[in-house]
Design an enzyme around this catalytic site. Structure first.
Site, PDB file in Angstrom:
ATOM      1  N   ALA A   1       0.761  -1.168  -0.139  1.00  0.00           N
ATOM      2  CA  ALA A   1      -0.054  -0.084   0.363  1.00  0.00           C
ATOM      3  C   ALA A   1       0.776   1.226   0.150  1.00  0.00           C
ATOM      4  O   ALA A   1       0.810   1.847  -0.520  1.00  0.00           O
ATOM      5  CB  ALA A   1      -1.183   0.345   1.283  1.00  0.00           C
TER       6      ALA A   1
ATOM      7  N   ILE B   1       3.521   1.957  -1.577  1.00  0.00           N
ATOM      8  CA  ILE B   1       4.216   2.121  -3.610  1.00  0.00           C
ATOM      9  C   ILE B   1       2.919   2.982  -3.776  1.00  0.00           C
ATOM     10  O   ILE B   1       2.250   2.351  -4.228  1.00  0.00           O
ATOM     11  CB  ILE B   1       4.147   1.257  -3.666  1.00  0.00           C
ATOM     12  CG1 ILE B   1       5.058   0.203  -3.428  1.00  0.00           C
ATOM     13  CG2 ILE B   1       4.654   1.640  -4.964  1.00  0.00           C
ATOM     14  CD1 ILE B   1       5.484  -1.787  -3.263  1.00  0.00           C
TER      15      ILE B   1
ATOM     16  N   ASP C   1      26.748  27.093 -30.212  1.00  0.00           N
ATOM     17  CA  ASP C   1      27.663  27.634 -31.274  1.00  0.00           C
ATOM     18  C   ASP C   1      27.292  28.314 -31.676  1.00  0.00           C
ATOM     19  O   ASP C   1      26.295  29.085 -31.675  1.00  0.00           O
ATOM     20  CB  ASP C   1      27.094  26.227 -32.322  1.00  0.00           C
ATOM     21  CG  ASP C   1      28.610  26.727 -33.670  1.00  0.00           C
ATOM     22  OD1 ASP C   1      29.763  27.210 -33.339  1.00  0.00           O
ATOM     23  OD2 ASP C   1      28.599  26.610 -34.671  1.00  0.00           O
TER      24      ASP C   1
ATOM     25  N   ASP D   1      25.257  22.883 -34.346  1.00  0.00           N
ATOM     26  CA  ASP D   1      24.202  21.756 -36.142  1.00  0.00           C
ATOM     27  C   ASP D   1      25.605  20.985 -37.078  1.00  0.00           C
ATOM     28  O   ASP D   1      25.044  21.180 -38.306  1.00  0.00           O
ATOM     29  CB  ASP D   1      23.801  23.688 -36.988  1.00  0.00           C
ATOM     30  CG  ASP D   1      24.923  24.400 -37.306  1.00  0.00           C
ATOM     31  OD1 ASP D   1      25.906  24.025 -36.742  1.00  0.00           O
ATOM     32  OD2 ASP D   1      24.879  24.475 -38.356  1.00  0.00           O
TER      33      ASP D   1
ATOM     34  N   ASP E   1      30.239  19.711 -33.445  1.00  0.00           N
ATOM     35  CA  ASP E   1      29.622  20.273 -32.504  1.00  0.00           C
ATOM     36  C   ASP E   1      29.238  18.532 -32.042  1.00  0.00           C
ATOM     37  O   ASP E   1      28.589  18.450 -30.669  1.00  0.00           O
ATOM     38  CB  ASP E   1      28.432  21.096 -32.339  1.00  0.00           C
ATOM     39  CG  ASP E   1      28.934  22.286 -33.308  1.00  0.00           C
ATOM     40  OD1 ASP E   1      29.264  22.697 -32.515  1.00  0.00           O
ATOM     41  OD2 ASP E   1      27.602  22.796 -34.074  1.00  0.00           O
TER      42      ASP E   1
ATOM     43  N   ASN F   1      -0.101   8.209   0.196  1.00  0.00           N
ATOM     44  CA  ASN F   1       0.281   6.991   1.346  1.00  0.00           C
ATOM     45  C   ASN F   1       0.787   5.874   2.407  1.00  0.00           C
ATOM     46  O   ASN F   1       1.076   5.586   2.752  1.00  0.00           O
ATOM     47  CB  ASN F   1       1.139   6.736   0.003  1.00  0.00           C
ATOM     48  CG  ASN F   1       0.839   6.195  -1.369  1.00  0.00           C
ATOM     49  OD1 ASN F   1      -0.126   6.470  -2.217  1.00  0.00           O
ATOM     50  ND2 ASN F   1       0.728   5.016  -1.926  1.00  0.00           N
TER      51      ASN F   1
END
Length: 682
Positions: free
Chosen positions: A258, A260, A304, A595, A599, A661
């Protein structure tokens, strides 16, 4: 034998044999994820495994309905995550399909267009202006050949290539020819290219867990320890109060199950999936669900410069003298016999180039060197029909640009047979070949004061990060006089690679949000500093650190440099990698955008790699966690905002779920200690 090879290239039979020997000309990427693997991978995290264990225990305790609910939640969670990641993989495949992988080669004495993947070492590659180069190759012969290597090196200025140079006689896969043409012998394909070697640095690297995954795993471990502890304490206390040992053990196990939070994984997945869909609407494609929450934790964005912060498109910023008030009615008709400075500047911009003009294609009107294209786009403000102008001033001679002379000259002839020699190039070179200077419509001997004034103006432009060209000319009576000497200096022009619209605002927003923007580029320090100041990354007396300084630094010095530096220039791919590692050593969640192929290793090392979807290479996109579909730096700031919202929502829900809980567990725990009947039992 060599001459015959240059005339015919390989035969198709030789090419087939070499293809079997060397394999396809393809870059090694990530292994393609099969749908089954994508689905099973959704169940690999620690919290899901705990839930599955709880379901097994529930079946053992006879709670089949609860077990069914837990299993249903886990499967639903897996399906949701699988659908999102499967869609992302398909989108990545479509991005790859956007490229046109075709190349021209000479085989059996005929120029053929073939798939780039079937190129082999020894093939004769035929490259023309506008072509993307399909493999690494050594130049055999070329004419006025320039290559944009920004995807590989980060340098925004095209590189002049010549077959006679030992340093500039190689071309590389993925780069683009911007002017001229060449014939080159392929030296490397696939993994043996420069791009392939960089791809090899990233293809086998393991993915690191995100901050949320680490925290959830830690939470899961504490839940297991807590549940086992509660189970033992409840069973022990119940037994001491006279309860049946087996019943008390079952009660303790039930209590542990219970405790959990069954709904946690599915709520996290749903929240991340919502975040992914919201990001796609603003042109940010998250390749993994976990990338969404990582964005919400970013402390440093390493970007960049070329193509990411800037447009990777040259634009004329200044001309000396200014051309804004010039009249073109007589000059375009070719009837002038005396020329003002503005006339010479205009004619040089319009005629001294090797750009292909396509009047019928407004989307791609000019194809050639970005510098020369920028000059043509600038003079369109004064006169649009450049094709007609080039017919009025017929080119009768050319001295092509080369890296030793650092200039280019053309000789043009008017309708009444007057010849002009127009030259553009490095300002210092242009001054050295000029013995006169224009003042209005007259020329006078150039003095040292004139040279000092031009030199100061050139230095001032260069400090601003502008690329400067000098212009000179002279009348020519016969072609034997068309030498680059005894010229008349006309003026200067300065151009820049403009920052993308909105980047300055995005940088400011990053700083206000506690995120440090950092520029990392292969460009020169002066250019990098100028761009960084314009967008707000560099301020005050902050200095630019170069790649050579980084390579000579110890790890301790490197950590200090990254603490105080926001702009890095003249760096190599390995330098970028070390910068990202230094930020991660400090515990900063780091993003790297870019790009180019250069990189990719840094993108892979970063907590989240961000690639460009349009101009980015396949290697870069494979290494990235997030792909910007519009190639706009501003989009990442929007994506970070979405990531922060999602991350905060997940944290709030976890607190809410655990509080519910824990309340149940404490109620039963206190009842067990007090010897009261077990509450919350039907």
């Amino acid at each position: 034998m060599q001459d015959k090879f240059l005339n015919t290239g390989l035969t198709e039979q030789q090419a087939s044999e070499r293809l079997r020997e060397y394999g396809y000309n393809q870059i090694k990427g990530r292994k393609q994820k099969r749908p089954l693997f994508l689905f099973l991978n959704q169940f690999a995290d620690f919290m899901t495994l705990i839930l599955l264990a709880a379901a097994v225990v529930s079946i053992f305790l006879g709670e089949e309905i609860e077990a069914f609910v837990i299993i249903a939640i886990v499967i639903f969670n897996g399906i949701l995550g699988f659908i999102q990641e499967f869609k992302t993989e398909k989108t990545m495949d479509s991005l790859k399909a956007m490229a046109a992988p075709m190349s021209k080669v000479m085989r059996d004495g005929i120029v053929k267009t073939v798939e780039t993947k079937v190129l082999v070492p020894g093939d004769l590659l035929v490259v023309e202006s506008g072509d993307r180069i399909g493999a690494d190759a050594k130049l055999v012969e070329c004419t006025n050949f320039k290559v944009d290597e920004s995807l590989l090196t980060g340098e925004s200025v095209p590189v002049f290539k010549t077959s006679s140079s030992k340093e500039e006689n190689y071309i590389y896969m993925g780069t683009v020819a911007v002017s001229g043409h060449c014939l080159a012998s392929i030296t490397g394909t696939g993994a043996m290219t420069q791009m392939g070697k960089i791809a090899g640095m990233i293809s086998d690297a393991d993915d690191e867990k995100t901050p949320l995954q680490l925290r959830l795993a830690k939470l899961g471990k504490w839940l297991v320890i807590g549940c086992l502890g509660i189970c033992a304490v409840v069973a022990l206390i119940g037994t001491l109060h006279g309860g049946d040992v087996f019943d008390m053990l079952l009660a303790g196990i039930s209590l542990a199950v219970a405790a959990i939070p069954e709904g946690l994984p599915v709520v996290v997945t749903v929240a991340l999936a919502i975040g992914v869909n919201r990001m796609v609407k603003v042109n940010a494609l998250a390749r993994k669900l976990s990338a969404v929450e990582t964005l919400g934790n970013i402390r440093v964005i390493c970007s960049d410069k070329t193509g990411t912060i800037t447009e990777n498109k040259m634009t004329v910023k200044f001309t000396v003298p200014e051309l804004v008030k010039m009249k073109t009615d007589k000059i375009v008709q070719g009837v002038k016999t005396e020329y003002a400075q503005e006339d010479i500047m205009f004619l040089t911009f319009a005629l001294c180039h090797n750009v292909h003009i396509n009047p019928s294609d407004p989307e791609s009107r000019y194809n050639g060197d970005p510098t020369e294209v920028a000059l043509l786009e600038y003079i369109e403000k004064f006169y649009f029909d450049l094709s007609r102008l080039m017919k009025t001033y017929k080119r009768v001679g050319e001295i092509s640009f080369d890296s030793d002379r650092k200039c280019m000259s053309v000789i043009v002839e008017t309708k009444d047979h007057h010849k002009l020699m127009l030259t553009k190039g490095n300002p210092e070179v242009i001054m050295a070949m000029s013995d006169q200077i224009m003042e209005g419509k007259t020329a006078k001997p150039i003095t040292q004061n004139d040279k000092n004034r031009i030199h100061r103006q050139n230095k001032d432009f260069s400090y601003q990060g502008l690329r400067v060209l000098g212009i000179c000319w002279k009348p020519v009576t016969k072609m034997s006089d068309a030498t680059e000497s005894h010229m008349i200096f006309a003026g200067l022009e300065a151009m820049e690679d403009l920052p993308r619209a909105g980047v300055e605002e995005s940088v400011s927003l990053c700083k206000r949000a506690g995120i440090t923007p950092v520029m990392i580029t292969g460009d020169q320090p002066g250019t990098a500093a100028a761009v960084a100041r314009k967008v707000g990354i560099l301020s005050g007396d902050e200095k630019v650190v170069t790649g050579s300084q980084l390579r000579n630094a110890t790890q301790k010095q490197m950590d200090y440099i990254t603490q105080t530096t926001h702009v890095y220039a003249s760096v190599s791919p390995s330098d970028k990698l070390e910068i990202v590692k230094a930020y991660k050593r400090k515990g900063y969640i780091t993003a790297m955008t870019g790009d180019g192929v250069n990189d990719a290793p840094a993108l892979k090392e970063a907590d989240i790699g961000v690639a460009m979807g349009i101009n980015g290479t396949d290697v870069t996109r494979e290494a990235a966690d997030l792909v910007l579909l519009d190639d706009n730096f501003n989009t990442i700031v929007v994506a970070v905002r979405e990531g922060r919202i999602i991350y905060q929502n997940i944290r709030r829900f976890i607190r809410y779920l655990l509080s519910c809980n824990i309340g149940e567990v404490l109620t039963m725990f206190v009842a067990a200690i007090a010897g009261l009947p077990m509450p919350l039992i039907p």
